[in-house]
Structures are given as structure tokens and as C-alpha cells.
Design an enzyme around this catalytic site. Structure first.
Site, PDB file in Angstrom:
ATOM      1  N   LYS A 293       0.832  -1.199   0.000  1.00 55.51           N
ATOM      2  CA  LYS A 293       0.000   0.000   0.000  1.00 55.51           C
ATOM      3  C   LYS A 293       0.867   1.251   0.000  1.00 55.51           C
ATOM      4  O   LYS A 293       1.942   1.278   0.587  1.00 55.51           O
ATOM      5  CB  LYS A 293      -0.908  -0.011   1.237  1.00 55.51           C
TER       6      LYS A 293
ATOM      7  N   LYS B  79       7.359   0.624   1.521  1.00 53.31           N
ATOM      8  CA  LYS B  79       7.960  -0.312   0.572  1.00 53.31           C
ATOM      9  C   LYS B  79       9.191   0.270  -0.106  1.00 53.31           C
ATOM     10  O   LYS B  79      10.153  -0.458  -0.371  1.00 53.31           O
ATOM     11  CB  LYS B  79       6.938  -0.777  -0.467  1.00 53.31           C
TER      12      LYS B  79
ATOM     13  N   ASP C 100      -1.753  -0.258  -4.129  1.00 52.95           N
ATOM     14  CA  ASP C 100      -3.127   0.059  -3.735  1.00 52.95           C
ATOM     15  C   ASP C 100      -4.124  -0.514  -4.740  1.00 52.95           C
ATOM     16  O   ASP C 100      -5.181  -1.030  -4.382  1.00 52.95           O
ATOM     17  CB  ASP C 100      -3.322   1.578  -3.633  1.00 52.95           C
TER      18      ASP C 100
ATOM     19  N   LYS D   7       5.630   8.996  -7.890  1.00 54.36           N
ATOM     20  CA  LYS D   7       6.397   9.952  -7.083  1.00 54.36           C
ATOM     21  C   LYS D   7       7.869   9.956  -7.450  1.00 54.36           C
ATOM     22  O   LYS D   7       8.581  10.916  -7.156  1.00 54.36           O
ATOM     23  CB  LYS D   7       6.244   9.637  -5.589  1.00 54.36           C
TER      24      LYS D   7
END
Length: 254
Positions: A9, A14, A128, A40
Site C-alpha cells: 500500500k 515499501k 493500492d 512519485k
């Protein structure tokens, strides 16, 4: 060549775990590529002294033609780890998943694996929603093993379940398998019981159990992993032990 996709998620840690694992493999003398598959584009910052890396999608937005060599979209970080970020589209425009697919196609055109000849390839993938390009590492055969990062938080476990289901859906095609769970603690109530119950329900081993660590936070403020900043600490040995375990045919449960 060992190809590992690390899913979890958003915000579960991670990218931190992936970069630390990359550094651990490098410390063990392995040639490593880390590919950040998140819009990102910050997956590899802890390997690059905190410095941003031009993403593949960012490069393609700024140039009329795709790059002609890997140097334009990669950089060598700690321990010789080759760092690549897929990046994403302009916010509000386009699909980040398609950016991942476009990146993988480009890396094939540039003969990434033949040129660099890695021992280990790590994909850091947002989990997600496991669809489209975000499923590419498991759906297209880029990864052989999947590690699922979770805490005991409800939404983290929910995402972990979706990831496990997605991998299972491609099982009959000979694609990736879930090798195990990386337990990244958030110190929520009954956390260990919840994660162990989830792992037992899915018949998955917990390969590593990472406590909240001030040492990791301090190292990240310097743009480093603890493998680089403080290799003698017990938290660093946890990552090295995980790396050693993953190099075996059947990793041991933590």
C-alpha cells in the site's frame, strides 16, 4: 538473474525497504538494479544521497525522442546499484500504469539487462490498485518473486490481500509467485497477531519483521540507507539476513 517485485500500500514503507534491500544485496557483492514503479519517482533517493533522479516519463515529456542510451535515465547509487524511476504523467493527465508499461518497453529496447548483467533486479511497485501497468511486473513476467509489505493496519492488510489475489490469478501462466511477507511494524494494537493471522490464512511465510527504527529515519534524512550509514547496527543485519535468505532457493521465515 533474480527478479523481485516488492508491492505494498502507498505509504507503507515499501520504497524504504526496497532501497535497503538493494543496498544489502550490493553489500553482499551482487550487481543490483532498482526500478521505482511509482509516480512519485522517489524510490531510489536513499541510494543517491537524497538527490532526485530524472524519471523515464519525465525525460519523455521534455524531449522529442526517447533516450538513446541508459545514461540519460539512470544513475549509479550506493554499492553500484543502478537506479531507474518510471515516474508518471503530468498530474491529472494520463495514466501512471501506462507509464510503467512504456518504461519497460523502453528498457527492453535499450537492452538494460544484457548491458548491465545484474544478479538481482528489484521492482518497487505501488500496490493500492493492482491493475494495468502496476500489474506488469507480475503479469508480463518481469518478476519471478513477489514480496508483500504490510503492517497490522486495516488498509495495509486489505491491499496485501488484493496483491496476493492478483498474483494467484496469474499463477497458471507460470508468472510470479508470492515468496512471502515483509512485516513493517507501525505499532498499532494487536499488530503482530493480525499480521500473523493474515499470513497463516494465506499460507505465506513472514520473511522479515522490521521494527520502527530511528536509525532508518536518521539515515534517510541524510539520503542514505542504514546499510551505508550504520552497517554495524542490528537493523542493518536484518536487511542483510533477508538478502541472504532471498538468495537461497527457499528463504527462511523470520
Amino acid at each position: 538473474m533474480q527478479k523481485i517485485a516488492i508491492y505494498g500500500k502507498g505509504g507503507i514503507g515499501k520504497s524504504t525497504l526496497t532501497s535497503h534491500l538493494a543496498a544489502a544485496f550490493a553489500r553482499l557483492g551482487k550487481r543490483v538494479i532498482q526500478i521505482g514503479c511509482d509516480p512519485k519517482a522517489d524510490s531510489t533517493s536513499n541510494l543517491l544521497g537524497g538527490q532526485p533522479l530524472t524519471s523515464v516519463m519525465g525525460y519523455l515529456r521534455e524531449h522529442d525522442e526517447p533516450p538513446q542510451d541508459l545514461a540519460a535515465i539512470s544513475r549509479t547509487g550506493f554499492g553500484g546499484v543502478l537506479c531507474i524511476e518510471t515516474g508518471g504523467p503530468t498530474p491529472g493527465l494520463g495514466c501512471a500504469g501506462r507509464g510503467i508499461i512504456a518504461t519497460f518497453d523502453l528498457l527492453e529496447d535499450l537492452s538494460l539487462f544484457e548491458t548491465f548483467a545484474p544478479d538481482v533486479v528489484l521492482y518497487d511497485v505501488l500496490g493500492d490498485v493492482v491493475c494495468g501497468g502496476f500489474a506488469a511486473p507480475i503479469r508480463e513476467g518481469y518478476a519471478e518473486d513477489v514480496l508483500i509489505v504490510t503492517s497490522g493496519e486495516k488498509m495495509a492488510l486489505y491491499a496485501a490481500g488484493n496483491i496476493a489475489d492478483a498474483v494467484e490469478n496469474f499463477r497458471d501462466r507460470g508468472y510470479a509467485r508470492v515468496r512471502g511477507i515483509l512485516f513493517n511494524r507501525r505499532n498499532v494494537p494487536d499488530e503482530e497477531e493480525k499480521v500473523r493471522a493474515f499470513a497463516a490464512t494465506r499460507s505465506l511465510p513472514i520473511l522479515a519483521d522490521f521494527p520502527r527504527s530511528d536509525a532508518i529515519n536518521r539515515a534517510e534524512e541524510e539520503g542514505r540507507t542504514v546499510i551505508e550509514a550504520a552497517p554495524q547496527l542490528p537493523i542493518s543485519e536484518k536487511f542483510l539476513a533477508l538478502a541472504r535468505s532471498l538468495l537461497t532457493s527457499e528463504p527462511q521465515e523470520a
